[in-house]
Design a protein around this motif. Sequence first.
Motif, PDB file in Angstrom:
ATOM      1  N   GLN A 114     -17.802  23.226  33.804  1.00 38.91           N
ATOM      2  CA  GLN A 114     -19.021  23.116  34.604  1.00 38.91           C
ATOM      3  C   GLN A 114     -19.381  21.660  34.864  1.00 38.91           C
ATOM      4  N   LYS A 146     -18.134  17.228  41.057  1.00 39.01           N
ATOM      5  CA  LYS A 146     -17.521  17.436  42.367  1.00 39.01           C
ATOM      6  C   LYS A 146     -18.590  17.750  43.410  1.00 39.01           C
ATOM      7  N   ASN A 147     -19.572  18.578  43.060  1.00 39.42           N
ATOM      8  CA  ASN A 147     -20.637  18.935  43.993  1.00 39.42           C
ATOM      9  C   ASN A 147     -21.518  17.733  44.312  1.00 39.42           C
ATOM     10  N   GLU A 188     -17.257  20.564  37.750  1.00 42.00           N
ATOM     11  CA  GLU A 188     -17.733  21.187  38.986  1.00 42.00           C
ATOM     12  C   GLU A 188     -19.007  20.510  39.477  1.00 42.00           C
ATOM     13  N   ARG A 189     -19.901  20.162  38.573  1.00 44.53           N
ATOM     14  CA  ARG A 189     -21.140  19.497  38.955  1.00 44.53           C
ATOM     15  C   ARG A 189     -20.848  18.113  39.541  1.00 44.53           C
ATOM     16  N   SER A 208     -19.531  15.377  46.662  1.00 39.59           N
ATOM     17  CA  SER A 208     -19.381  15.913  48.016  1.00 39.59           C
ATOM     18  C   SER A 208     -20.716  15.871  48.752  1.00 39.59           C
ATOM     19  N   SER A 209     -21.835  16.067  48.072  1.00 38.44           N
ATOM     20  CA  SER A 209     -23.130  15.998  48.743  1.00 38.44           C
ATOM     21  C   SER A 209     -23.471  14.561  49.091  1.00 38.44           C
TER      22      SER A 209
END
Length: 73
Positions: free
Chosen positions: A54, A60-61, A57-58, A64-65
């Motif tokens: 997680q 990466k998010n 993933e956080r 990307s934002s």
Amino acid sequence: MTILYLLIPLSLILLGLAVWAFFWAVKHDQFDDLEGPAHRILFDDDENDLPPEQRAERKKNVSSSQDNQEPPV
């Protein structure tokens, strides 16, 4: 004197429950990390509480934002 016939078995039952609760807590790893929660409150970020999957993933998010945002004028 007759109250002892009630109090002695009651105290033995309570003692048995306390011993059972202690062994249950030891078996379910309740005493593994006694200092971690006390030190964890000092940190602002909660990323240390997340599993590695997680956390990745956080990140990466978030990256990307940030890539999708326009630069300030």
